[in-house]
Design a protein around this motif. Structure first.
Motif, PDB file in Angstrom:
ATOM      1  N   ILE A   1       0.802  -1.072  -0.065  1.00  0.00           N
ATOM      2  CA  ILE A   1       0.015  -0.214  -0.078  1.00  0.00           C
ATOM      3  C   ILE A   1       1.007   1.379  -0.019  1.00  0.00           C
ATOM      4  N   LEU A   2       0.862   2.221  -0.885  1.00  0.00           N
ATOM      5  CA  LEU A   2       1.290   3.279  -1.181  1.00  0.00           C
ATOM      6  C   LEU A   2       0.704   4.375  -1.031  1.00  0.00           C
ATOM      7  N   TYR A   3       0.550   5.302   0.315  1.00  0.00           N
ATOM      8  CA  TYR A   3      -0.150   6.280   0.847  1.00  0.00           C
ATOM      9  C   TYR A   3       0.128   7.502   0.050  1.00  0.00           C
ATOM     10  N   LEU A   4      -1.215   8.366  -0.114  1.00  0.00           N
ATOM     11  CA  LEU A   4      -1.079   9.534  -1.199  1.00  0.00           C
ATOM     12  C   LEU A   4      -1.330  10.779  -0.001  1.00  0.00           C
ATOM     13  N   ASN A   5      -1.783  10.636   0.877  1.00  0.00           N
ATOM     14  CA  ASN A   5      -2.082  11.642   1.935  1.00  0.00           C
ATOM     15  C   ASN A   5      -2.380  11.224   3.365  1.00  0.00           C
ATOM     16  N   SER A   6      -2.336  12.290   4.078  1.00  0.00           N
ATOM     17  CA  SER A   6      -2.519  12.064   5.734  1.00  0.00           C
ATOM     18  C   SER A   6      -3.506  13.047   6.278  1.00  0.00           C
ATOM     19  N   ASP A   7      -4.220  13.798   5.492  1.00  0.00           N
ATOM     20  CA  ASP A   7      -5.100  14.748   5.915  1.00  0.00           C
ATOM     21  C   ASP A   7      -6.473  14.295   6.234  1.00  0.00           C
ATOM     22  N   PHE A   8      -6.500  13.073   7.174  1.00  0.00           N
ATOM     23  CA  PHE A   8      -7.720  12.626   7.604  1.00  0.00           C
ATOM     24  C   PHE A   8      -7.761  11.885   8.799  1.00  0.00           C
ATOM     25  N   ASP A   9      -8.710  11.617   9.555  1.00  0.00           N
ATOM     26  CA  ASP A   9      -8.628  10.914  10.911  1.00  0.00           C
ATOM     27  C   ASP A   9      -8.880   9.428  10.647  1.00  0.00           C
ATOM     28  N   GLY A  10      -8.336   8.626  11.484  1.00  0.00           N
ATOM     29  CA  GLY A  10      -8.331   7.187  11.503  1.00  0.00           C
ATOM     30  C   GLY A  10      -7.561   6.638  10.071  1.00  0.00           C
TER      31      GLY A  10
ATOM     32  N   PRO B   1      -0.696   6.432   7.952  1.00  0.00           N
ATOM     33  CA  PRO B   1      -0.572   7.082   6.720  1.00  0.00           C
ATOM     34  C   PRO B   1       0.238   8.370   6.552  1.00  0.00           C
ATOM     35  N   ARG B   2       0.917   8.237   5.702  1.00  0.00           N
ATOM     36  CA  ARG B   2       1.487   9.891   4.890  1.00  0.00           C
ATOM     37  C   ARG B   2       1.932   9.639   3.459  1.00  0.00           C
ATOM     38  N   CYS B   3       2.048  10.655   3.026  1.00  0.00           N
ATOM     39  CA  CYS B   3       2.508  10.706   1.482  1.00  0.00           C
ATOM     40  C   CYS B   3       3.807  10.091   1.376  1.00  0.00           C
ATOM     41  N   GLY B   4       3.740   9.091   0.253  1.00  0.00           N
ATOM     42  CA  GLY B   4       4.788   8.404  -0.135  1.00  0.00           C
ATOM     43  C   GLY B   4       5.502   7.392   0.862  1.00  0.00           C
ATOM     44  N   ARG B   5       4.413   7.043   1.895  1.00  0.00           N
ATOM     45  CA  ARG B   5       4.917   5.916   2.649  1.00  0.00           C
ATOM     46  C   ARG B   5       4.445   4.525   2.274  1.00  0.00           C
ATOM     47  N   LEU B   6       5.222   3.477   1.792  1.00  0.00           N
ATOM     48  CA  LEU B   6       4.912   2.332   1.572  1.00  0.00           C
ATOM     49  C   LEU B   6       5.080   1.315   2.580  1.00  0.00           C
ATOM     50  N   VAL B   7       4.107   0.612   2.655  1.00  0.00           N
ATOM     51  CA  VAL B   7       3.546  -0.755   3.574  1.00  0.00           C
ATOM     52  C   VAL B   7       3.631  -1.831   2.674  1.00  0.00           C
ATOM     53  N   ALA B   8       4.804  -2.795   2.923  1.00  0.00           N
ATOM     54  CA  ALA B   8       4.647  -3.973   1.914  1.00  0.00           C
ATOM     55  C   ALA B   8       5.028  -5.342   3.012  1.00  0.00           C
ATOM     56  N   PHE B   9       4.290  -6.329   2.720  1.00  0.00           N
ATOM     57  CA  PHE B   9       4.599  -7.725   3.157  1.00  0.00           C
ATOM     58  C   PHE B   9       4.245  -8.951   2.667  1.00  0.00           C
ATOM     59  N   SER B  10       4.433 -10.040   2.812  1.00  0.00           N
ATOM     60  CA  SER B  10       4.136 -11.197   2.192  1.00  0.00           C
ATOM     61  C   SER B  10       2.708 -11.343   2.554  1.00  0.00           C
ATOM     62  N   ALA B  11       1.686 -11.999   1.465  1.00  0.00           N
ATOM     63  CA  ALA B  11       0.501 -12.076   1.417  1.00  0.00           C
ATOM     64  C   ALA B  11      -0.134 -13.291   2.312  1.00  0.00           C
ATOM     65  N   GLY B  12       0.422 -13.915   2.887  1.00  0.00           N
ATOM     66  CA  GLY B  12       0.128 -15.393   3.744  1.00  0.00           C
ATOM     67  C   GLY B  12      -0.514 -15.214   5.058  1.00  0.00           C
ATOM     68  N   PRO B  13      -0.809 -16.002   5.535  1.00  0.00           N
ATOM     69  CA  PRO B  13      -1.150 -16.190   6.859  1.00  0.00           C
ATOM     70  C   PRO B  13      -0.371 -15.629   7.828  1.00  0.00           C
ATOM     71  N   GLU B  14       0.811 -15.250   7.802  1.00  0.00           N
ATOM     72  CA  GLU B  14       1.772 -14.701   8.570  1.00  0.00           C
ATOM     73  C   GLU B  14       1.645 -13.232   8.733  1.00  0.00           C
ATOM     74  N   ASN B  15       0.657 -12.652   7.747  1.00  0.00           N
ATOM     75  CA  ASN B  15       0.683 -11.369   8.089  1.00  0.00           C
ATOM     76  C   ASN B  15      -1.212 -10.969   7.861  1.00  0.00           C
ATOM     77  N   PRO B  16      -1.688 -11.304   8.955  1.00  0.00           N
ATOM     78  CA  PRO B  16      -3.183 -10.901   9.025  1.00  0.00           C
ATOM     79  C   PRO B  16      -3.276  -9.232   9.079  1.00  0.00           C
ATOM     80  N   HIS B  17      -4.042  -8.563   8.508  1.00  0.00           N
ATOM     81  CA  HIS B  17      -4.097  -7.037   8.541  1.00  0.00           C
ATOM     82  C   HIS B  17      -5.201  -6.455   8.336  1.00  0.00           C
TER      83      HIS B  17
END
Length: 871
Positions: free
Chosen positions: A766-775, A794-810
């Motif tokens: 997930i690559l975030y585009l903004n941070s001007d919101f709540d929650g 979240p904030r502009c330009g921040r990337l969250v990456a992870f493997s897509a299996g059961p080791e990473n519930p999100h």
């Protein structure tokens, strides 16, 4: 010695051909209620299916987790890479055998070691402390043993538990038989199909496959063997053959060996029951210990049942029948002390069996025979006492607690389990709770507090029921009238196609002709799949069916899964799309139009400025990262404006609010952006930016974790905005509830890679585009409790990456104010599952005037017009 005339005429063991039409076993002790004077009753075994089973398997696997290998084998099957399918599945099967052997060896070693160590707590009054000290010492040994044997791979093997149920049901062999067939190894295909039938004798599709294989010239029926043999049942069948030919010394030898083999297999099975157990939400120490113990106890009590299948037939008195054969064989050899001992063994389990009691009286009439002859084996006596005690405790548990129904477990709980309203700490609880446990793949639900009034969210809705006002109105308006007659011609033409036997469970049926073709069309036109339901490809009546697979049917709000038809080519629409992957025509066109050119370089300055903010240690899990500065502030604004301008409500889904009615989702896929550029609503530079940014994220993930090749699977700009007024009465906790990207997550923490799961997705970002919101924070969560463990702001330009299996519930917390905008991306290692819209976008940017490109873009535009009308 008194002459004995045996009663009963066994039919013996038939040839492999007996497997084709029927599979059945009857075990008896002679004609019911008859006992000739002076006759020793002999066992009667009628086997309409019987083969001597021999070993087969793959080479040693090493430290690769069997669950991963199994998943890759299935993916190879989907990609029609049948040679890789065979190799991977064989490695997975061998890997699981080796892992289970490791567990048994470590448990045996550590139990013996802990028992031999002097205890710190020696006071008899501190028995509880001594018990836990012994367990602590055994645990220390187990941890060391597992690390010595598996090293850093320990968790990978425990994470393979999701596949255990499928291995027990011989599901890997359903794939394997077809992959063998596709590689021309027909004899092995027959063996694999036969292996499935021994575990699933009512699998009609596999029976038809097996029938087909046995008619092929490449198959020698005499060479058909099980690939999952049980040595003790092989000996049992050979002992029965010796019994048929009255070779009494061989009967006694083979049945003694079969008995010892069964006892060793049961010991191994009981040891394997002492495995990982997800406790659910219950935080109480005593309850957790009792719950885990109840799970293990029930698993151990089922071991004899699991080991009592001979040539595909379940024998309810398998253990006792050994003693019956032995008493008669020793009797025929004039070995009366051994015969009497086996009579005593038998009566431990069936003390009121009249035939065996009659045999005992007959033996007592023999010279020099007295009660001392009827002494059971010490180990058999200990086993019978253990079973009696364990059943007594199990009955107590069953009386005061409730185990979830096994049939429900086997069905798979495809609805993902129930959400549970957990009582707050310190809340009053009165009455008896309900403990629900289920063995198998460790699918366990710890429920309770029913008598205190606590309910699941689903139950609370159900208890409200129909409103009194509506019931009163309906009664008043229908008073004096009769309901329309819906029977008559309509029900007369209905034909029952399949019942409980064919569908493998109680109260299941498939019937045809309830609607005419015209009525089907009329209702289809009315519905237009507005609810986002799943299309189902139903095989036509009378169509040929070979192989194993999955047919998905939908009935109202209930989804019914009928296993079968995979190898025949029948698929759900979703499965068909996944298996087809990228079309050959698009791949050919992309190859032709990009020949001689190089892909744009997305590394360089963009990736050079990226800073890794948090890694696995900070985020509390494997293959997780947070990185910043992948986008500039200007690029974030540009992509946000693009989403506002040409994004569409519900894009990428079939409904406006696919995850929550309290939020509005606006999406923009690459395909929609191509169509927007083509009609002038967006620019080519906008498309180039989105392609470059998403490709840079893919490349960063690939390099960070050394995954090559890695392809984009789906790229989606998306915004979430709370719907005004809906959050005031009941605030929303999650914008996107806790889930796993490539399997379906159940409430007990198990994750099933089926039922519509995107199994081809291997990494997510997930690559975030903004941070001007709540929650709207991204969260990693505990897989069982689903409580967030890590939050990412979240904030502009921040990337969250992870493997897509059961080791990473999100999941994503609810957006309380403003609009959250992000670029969601999924990546795959499977080339056939790469993103079609990305290939089209690349082609479009190179030559938007090509005739084939114009056709594809035109089709895209029509599809989006129809989708927007439905939403």
């Amino acid at each position: 010695m008194t002459s004995a005339l045996p009663i009963g005429t066994p039919l013996g063991v038939a040839s492999v051909g007996a497997l084709l039409p029927t599979v059945s076993v009857v075990v008896g002790l002679g004609p019911s209620g008859t006992m000739a004077a002076g006759t020793v009753h002999r066992p009667v075994l009628v086997l309409l299916l019987g083969l001597v089973l021999v070993s087969g398997g793959a080479e040693a696997l090493g430290h690769e987790a069997y669950g991963s290998l199994y998943q890759m084998g299935k993916e190879a099957y989907l990609e029609e890479d049948y040679r890789s399918c065979v190799n991977l599945l064989l490695q997975a099967l061998q890997g699981r055998r080796e892992f289970e052997q490791l567990l048994v060896e470590c448990r045996d070693r550590c139990r013996q070691q802990a028992a031999g160590e002097p205890l710190l707590i020696t006071d008899a009054a501190d028995g509880e402390l001594a018990t836990f000290e012994r367990l602590t010492r055994e645990t220390r040994c187990l941890v060391q043993c597992h690390r010595e044997r598996l090293g850093q791979h320990v968790q990978q093997f425990y994470d393979s538990a999701w596949a255990d149920d499928e291995f027990r049901e011989r599901k890997p062999y359903e794939y394997l038989q077809l992959c063998y067939y596709k590689t021309g190894e027909i004899q092995k295909a027959a063996n694999a199909a036969f292996t499935v039938l021994l575990q699933q004798p009512n699998n009609e599709v596999m029976r038809e496959n097996f029938k087909y294989y046995t008619t092929m010239e490449e198959v020698n029926n005499a060479d058909i063997v099980s690939l999952e043999p049980q040595e003790h049942t092989e000996l049992y069948v050979r002992g029965n053959a010796a019994y048929e030919s009255e070779r009494w010394p061989q009967v006694s030898r083979l049945m003694e060996e079969a008995l010892d083999g069964f006892l060793e297999a049961e010991r191994r099975c009981r040891t394997l029951c002492e495995r990982f157990f997800p406790q659910g939400f219950n935080p109480d120490f005593v309850s957790n210990v009792a719950n885990h113990f109840a799970y293990v106890l029930r698993c151990k009590l089922r071991c004899p049942e699991q080991l009592s299948t001979v040539a595909g037939n379940y024998l309810s008195d398998y253990l006792e029948s050994h003693f019956h054969y032995l008493q008669f064989a020793y009797f025929k050899q004039n070995m009366l002390r051994e015969a009497c001992s086996n009579v005593a063994n038998y009566l431990l389990f069936k003390p009121n069996d009249q035939d065996m009691l009659g045999n005992k009286q007959l033996y007592l009439k023999e010279e020099d025979v007295d009660e001392s002859f009827f002494t059971p084996r010490a180990d058999i006596l200990e086993i019978s006492r253990r079973i009696e005690k364990e059943r007594k405790l199990d009955n107590y548990i069953l009386e005061y607690f409730r185990f979830s129904d096994d049939d429900a477990r086997k069905k798979g709980h495809e609805d993902g389990g129930r959400d549970v309203d957990i009582p707050p700490e310190g809340s009053a609880r009165t009455g008896a709770g309900t403990l629900t446990a289920s063995s198998g793949s460790a699918e366990v639900w710890v429920e309770g507090w029913r008598a205190a009034g606590f309910r699941t969210a689903e139950e609370s809705r159900e208890e409200q029921g129909v409103s009194d006002a509506l019931l009163e109105l309906h009664s008043r308006l229908t008073a004096g009238s009769t309901a329309p007659d819906v029977s008559g011609p309509r029900l007369d033409r209905v034909v029952l196609t399949s019942g409980e036997a064919e569908l493998g469970g109680p109260r299941r049926l498939v019937a045809d002709h309830l609607l005419t073709a015209g009525e089907c069309q009329r209702l289809s036109d009315l519905l237009k799949h507005e609810d986002g339901g799943r299309d189902v490809d139903i095989p036509p009546e009378g169509s040929a069916r070979t192989g194993a697979g999955t047919l998905t049917a939908s009935s109202g709000s209930a989804e019914v899964w009928v296993e079968g038809w995979r190898a025949a080519g029948f698929r759900t629409a979703e499965e068909s799309r996944e298996e087809q992957g990228v079309s050959d025509a698009l791949l050919e066109l992309h190859s032709r139009l990009t020949a001689g050119s190089t892909a744009p370089d997305v590394s360089g300055p963009r990736l050079d400025r990226v800073v890794l903010t948090s890694g696995e240690a900070e985020l509390g899990g494997p293959r997780r990262l947070v990185a910043d500065h992948l986008l500039t502030a200007g690029e974030c604004q540009r992509l946000s404006d693009l989403l506002k301008t040409v994004g569409a409500v519900g894009d990428g889904y079939r409904r406006k609010n696919p995850l929550s009615k309290q939020e509005q989702l606006v999406g923009l896929s690459l395909g929609r952006l191509v169509a927007s550029v083509d009609r002038g609503a967006a620019s080519r530079e906008d498309l180039q930016l989105l392609m470059e940014v998403s490709d840079a994220a893919r490349l960063y993930v690939s390099r960070r974790w050394g995954v090559e090749p890695l392809y984009s699977s789906f790229t989606h700009l998306v915004s979430r905005t709370p719907v005004p007024g809906l959050n005031s009465s009941r605030p929303l906790e999650f914008s996107h509830p806790i889930h796993v990207d490539n399997c379906r997550l159940f409430n007990n923490g198990t994750c099933w890679p089926g039922g519509g799961a995107f199994i081809h997705r291997h990494f997510s970002a997930i690559l975030y585009l903004n941070s001007d919101f709540d929650g709207g924070e991204f969260v990693f969560a505990d897989i069982v409790s689903r409580k967030p463990t890590v939050r990412v702001q979240p904030r502009c330009g921040r990337l969250v990456a992870f493997s897509a299996g059961p080791e990473n519930p999100h999941g994503v917390l609810a957006v309380r104010r403003g609009t959250r905008r992000a670029l969601a991306m999924w990546f795959t290692r499977t080339g056939r599952q790469r993103e079609e819209e990305r290939l089209l976008a690349d082609i479009y940017l190179r030559d938007s005037s090509a005739l084939e490109v114009r056709r594809m873009v035109s089709l895209l535009e029509r599809n989006f017009e129809r989708a927007d009308k439905l939403v």
